[in-house]
Write a protein that holds these residues in place. Structure first.
Motif, PDB file in Angstrom:
ATOM      1  N   VAL A  14       0.858  -1.180   0.000  1.00 35.34           N
ATOM      2  CA  VAL A  14       0.000   0.000   0.000  1.00 35.34           C
ATOM      3  C   VAL A  14       0.899   1.236   0.000  1.00 35.34           C
ATOM      4  O   VAL A  14       1.817   1.344   0.826  1.00 35.34           O
ATOM      5  CB  VAL A  14      -0.936   0.030   1.228  1.00 35.34           C
ATOM      6  N   ILE A  15       0.650   2.134  -0.940  1.00 39.61           N
ATOM      7  CA  ILE A  15       1.471   3.335  -1.092  1.00 39.61           C
ATOM      8  C   ILE A  15       0.612   4.556  -0.787  1.00 39.61           C
ATOM      9  O   ILE A  15      -0.504   4.692  -1.301  1.00 39.61           O
ATOM     10  CB  ILE A  15       2.047   3.439  -2.510  1.00 39.61           C
ATOM     11  N   ASN A  16       1.136   5.423   0.036  1.00 40.61           N
ATOM     12  CA  ASN A  16       0.425   6.633   0.417  1.00 40.61           C
ATOM     13  C   ASN A  16       1.299   7.849   0.122  1.00 40.61           C
ATOM     14  O   ASN A  16       2.452   7.916   0.550  1.00 40.61           O
ATOM     15  CB  ASN A  16       0.072   6.609   1.905  1.00 40.61           C
ATOM     16  N   ARG A  17       0.759   8.793  -0.648  1.00 37.52           N
ATOM     17  CA  ARG A  17       1.457  10.050  -0.899  1.00 37.52           C
ATOM     18  C   ARG A  17       0.659  11.175  -0.266  1.00 37.52           C
ATOM     19  O   ARG A  17      -0.496  11.413  -0.604  1.00 37.52           O
ATOM     20  CB  ARG A  17       1.618  10.310  -2.403  1.00 37.52           C
ATOM     21  N   GLY A  18       1.277  11.842   0.689  1.00 36.01           N
ATOM     22  CA  GLY A  18       0.607  12.922   1.399  1.00 36.01           C
ATOM     23  C   GLY A  18       1.478  14.157   1.492  1.00 36.01           C
ATOM     24  O   GLY A  18       2.464  14.300   0.758  1.00 36.01           O
ATOM     25  N   ALA A  19       1.130  15.030   2.407  1.00 37.88           N
ATOM     26  CA  ALA A  19       1.856  16.288   2.554  1.00 37.88           C
ATOM     27  C   ALA A  19       3.305  16.070   2.990  1.00 37.88           C
ATOM     28  O   ALA A  19       4.184  16.883   2.690  1.00 37.88           O
ATOM     29  CB  ALA A  19       1.133  17.184   3.555  1.00 37.88           C
ATOM     30  N   ASP A  20       3.569  14.976   3.700  1.00 35.66           N
ATOM     31  CA  ASP A  20       4.914  14.708   4.208  1.00 35.66           C
ATOM     32  C   ASP A  20       5.751  13.864   3.266  1.00 35.66           C
ATOM     33  O   ASP A  20       6.920  13.576   3.564  1.00 35.66           O
ATOM     34  CB  ASP A  20       4.839  14.012   5.573  1.00 35.66           C
ATOM     35  N   GLY A  21       5.203  13.436   2.138  1.00 33.48           N
ATOM     36  CA  GLY A  21       5.966  12.634   1.196  1.00 33.48           C
ATOM     37  C   GLY A  21       5.279  11.316   0.886  1.00 33.48           C
ATOM     38  O   GLY A  21       4.054  11.193   0.986  1.00 33.48           O
ATOM     39  N   ILE A  22       6.085  10.314   0.506  1.00 34.26           N
ATOM     40  CA  ILE A  22       5.574   9.012   0.098  1.00 34.26           C
ATOM     41  C   ILE A  22       5.972   7.969   1.130  1.00 34.26           C
ATOM     42  O   ILE A  22       7.124   7.909   1.568  1.00 34.26           O
ATOM     43  CB  ILE A  22       6.133   8.613  -1.288  1.00 34.26           C
ATOM     44  N   SER A  23       5.014   7.132   1.513  1.00 38.48           N
ATOM     45  CA  SER A  23       5.287   6.034   2.435  1.00 38.48           C
ATOM     46  C   SER A  23       4.736   4.752   1.843  1.00 38.48           C
ATOM     47  O   SER A  23       3.724   4.758   1.143  1.00 38.48           O
ATOM     48  CB  SER A  23       4.665   6.282   3.812  1.00 38.48           C
ATOM     49  N   VAL A  24       5.433   3.642   2.105  1.00 37.78           N
ATOM     50  CA  VAL A  24       5.030   2.330   1.605  1.00 37.78           C
ATOM     51  C   VAL A  24       4.768   1.423   2.804  1.00 37.78           C
ATOM     52  O   VAL A  24       5.598   1.334   3.713  1.00 37.78           O
ATOM     53  CB  VAL A  24       6.106   1.712   0.697  1.00 37.78           C
ATOM     54  N   THR A  25       3.612   0.770   2.813  1.00 36.94           N
ATOM     55  CA  THR A  25       3.251  -0.157   3.885  1.00 36.94           C
ATOM     56  C   THR A  25       3.421  -1.585   3.395  1.00 36.94           C
ATOM     57  O   THR A  25       2.831  -1.981   2.383  1.00 36.94           O
ATOM     58  CB  THR A  25       1.802   0.061   4.333  1.00 36.94           C
ATOM     59  N   TYR A  26       4.252  -2.336   4.097  1.00 34.69           N
ATOM     60  CA  TYR A  26       4.464  -3.746   3.791  1.00 34.69           C
ATOM     61  C   TYR A  26       3.680  -4.570   4.807  1.00 34.69           C
ATOM     62  O   TYR A  26       3.935  -4.494   6.006  1.00 34.69           O
ATOM     63  CB  TYR A  26       5.954  -4.097   3.869  1.00 34.69           C
ATOM     64  N   GLY A  27       2.717  -5.361   4.337  1.00 34.59           N
ATOM     65  CA  GLY A  27       1.876  -6.137   5.236  1.00 34.59           C
ATOM     66  C   GLY A  27       2.653  -7.260   5.911  1.00 34.59           C
ATOM     67  O   GLY A  27       3.721  -7.688   5.458  1.00 34.59           O
ATOM     68  N   TRP A  28       2.069  -7.773   7.005  1.00 28.95           N
ATOM     69  CA  TRP A  28       2.732  -8.838   7.751  1.00 28.95           C
ATOM     70  C   TRP A  28       2.939 -10.110   6.940  1.00 28.95           C
ATOM     71  O   TRP A  28       3.970 -10.780   7.111  1.00 28.95           O
ATOM     72  CB  TRP A  28       1.962  -9.128   9.036  1.00 28.95           C
ATOM     73  N   PRO A  29       2.016 -10.514   6.065  1.00 30.02           N
ATOM     74  CA  PRO A  29       2.295 -11.708   5.250  1.00 30.02           C
ATOM     75  C   PRO A  29       3.576 -11.574   4.432  1.00 30.02           C
ATOM     76  O   PRO A  29       4.347 -12.527   4.318  1.00 30.02           O
ATOM     77  CB  PRO A  29       1.053 -11.811   4.355  1.00 30.02           C
ATOM     78  N   LEU A  30       3.811 -10.374   3.866  1.00 32.02           N
ATOM     79  CA  LEU A  30       5.035 -10.149   3.105  1.00 32.02           C
ATOM     80  C   LEU A  30       6.254 -10.184   4.019  1.00 32.02           C
ATOM     81  O   LEU A  30       7.285 -10.810   3.697  1.00 32.02           O
ATOM     82  CB  LEU A  30       4.961  -8.802   2.377  1.00 32.02           C
ATOM     83  N   LEU A  31       6.170  -9.540   5.178  1.00 32.98           N
ATOM     84  CA  LEU A  31       7.295  -9.536   6.115  1.00 32.98           C
ATOM     85  C   LEU A  31       7.603 -10.947   6.600  1.00 32.98           C
ATOM     86  O   LEU A  31       8.777 -11.310   6.784  1.00 32.98           O
ATOM     87  CB  LEU A  31       6.981  -8.612   7.289  1.00 32.98           C
ATOM     88  N   ASP A  32       6.564 -11.766   6.810  1.00 33.11           N
ATOM     89  CA  ASP A  32       6.785 -13.151   7.227  1.00 33.11           C
ATOM     90  C   ASP A  32       7.507 -13.944   6.140  1.00 33.11           C
ATOM     91  O   ASP A  32       8.376 -14.783   6.439  1.00 33.11           O
ATOM     92  CB  ASP A  32       5.451 -13.822   7.560  1.00 33.11           C
ATOM     93  N   ARG A  33       7.171 -13.680   4.881  1.00 39.83           N
ATOM     94  CA  ARG A  33       7.860 -14.363   3.780  1.00 39.83           C
ATOM     95  C   ARG A  33       9.332 -13.981   3.724  1.00 39.83           C
ATOM     96  O   ARG A  33      10.194 -14.835   3.487  1.00 39.83           O
ATOM     97  CB  ARG A  33       7.176 -14.029   2.451  1.00 39.83           C
ATOM     98  N   LEU A  34       9.623 -12.714   3.945  1.00 41.69           N
ATOM     99  CA  LEU A  34      11.016 -12.276   3.953  1.00 41.69           C
ATOM    100  C   LEU A  34      11.790 -12.924   5.094  1.00 41.69           C
ATOM    101  O   LEU A  34      12.952 -13.341   4.919  1.00 41.69           O
ATOM    102  CB  LEU A  34      11.079 -10.742   4.060  1.00 41.69           C
ATOM    103  N   ASP A  35      11.172 -13.030   6.267  1.00 41.92           N
ATOM    104  CA  ASP A  35      11.825 -13.694   7.408  1.00 41.92           C
ATOM    105  C   ASP A  35      12.065 -15.172   7.104  1.00 41.92           C
ATOM    106  O   ASP A  35      13.123 -15.723   7.433  1.00 41.92           O
ATOM    107  CB  ASP A  35      10.966 -13.554   8.663  1.00 41.92           C
TER     108      ASP A  35
END
Length: 258
Positions: free
Chosen positions: A75-96
């Motif tokens: 999930v990508i969010n672009r707001g007043a402070d810039g761009i942030s990317v959210t990596y869900g827990w299923p993806l983080l678990d796969r990386l681990d």
């Protein structure tokens, strides 16, 4: 206080003349110039939140090929402070899990980990503000012609551009001997970009012995969202053939506004 009738007539006449002059300038502009003007109107950094679905197919080898498929949702969010990317827990678990697998087998495949560099800022940012990178591609190309066409069943015009070796970095230009690249852009009847396709084919040699070939085709489907241009879908195919290394990849990315 109302204007005198004579002054009012002259003011209205001047306003009409300026409108006609502006229309004439727009009409007399070349197709690339009109497209650049449209892109300038669609080039904004408005707040936006999207889900990015990315799927990669990769093959290595020539005769005995190994194929890998991986998909990642962010999930990508672009707001007043810039761009942030959210990596869900299923993806983080796969990386681990891939990191733990390397402890048992240093040669283990890590497709998700290898894929993550394709989601860095330089890859993600052009998807959210598509007008700016498309404008730069046009400015680096030479306009060839415009033809009447259709895109996904609707009337369109297709602008065709040629690109030379200057689009490559300095190191690559030293080795590339044969180069052919085109940029095609489909626009609707109002001049708004619908899609683009970039083709590139390069052949080169290193020390006159090691010869290689590289092909790329990138297709972008665009959408106007809240007055600015975003990439609705991107497909990128790449193939590299050099002695000892043969790679082929197909990347498909889809944006879904949230």
């Amino acid at each position: 206080m109302p204007l005198p009738s004579g002054l009012l007539r002259r003011t209205l006449a001047l306003s009409g003349f300026l409108s006609i002059l502006l229309m004439a300038q727009t009409t007399s502009a070349s197709p690339p110039e009109r497209l650049l003007q449209t892109l300038g109107q669609l080039e904004h950094n408005q707040p936006i939140r999207v889900q990015l679905l990315s799927a990669l197919w990769r093959a290595e080898g020539k005769d005995d090929r190994e194929e890998v498929e991986v998909s990642v949702n962010t999930v990508i969010n672009r707001g007043a402070d810039g761009i942030s990317v959210t990596y869900g827990w299923p993806l983080l678990d796969r990386l681990d899990a891939e990191a733990n697998r390397l402890l048992e087998d240093p040669d283990a495949r890590t497709p998700t980990t290898d894929f993550m560099w394709r989601l860095d800022l330089n890859e993600v940012r052009p998807l959210l503000n598509a007008a700016a990178p498309l404008r730069r591609e046009i400015q680096r190309s030479s306009f060839r012609t415009i033809v009447t066409d259709r895109w996904q069943g609707q009337p369109a015009r297709r602008l065709i551009f040629d690109r030379d070796k200057t689009v490559l970095d300095e190191r690559a230009r030293k080795y590339v001997k044969q180069f052919h690249s085109t940029l095609e852009i489909w626009v609707d009847e109002g001049g708004v970009p619908l899609a683009s396709r970039l083709n590139l084919h390069a052949k080169g040699s290193l020390l006159f012995v090691i010869r290689g070939e590289y092909r790329e085709e990138s297709t972008h489907h665009y959408q106007v969202l809240d007055g600015h241009l975003i990439v609705r879908e991107r497909q990128r195919w790449r193939k590299t053939d050099i002695p000892g290394e043969h790679h082929e990849t197909q990347l498909t990315q889809t944006l879904q506004p949230l």
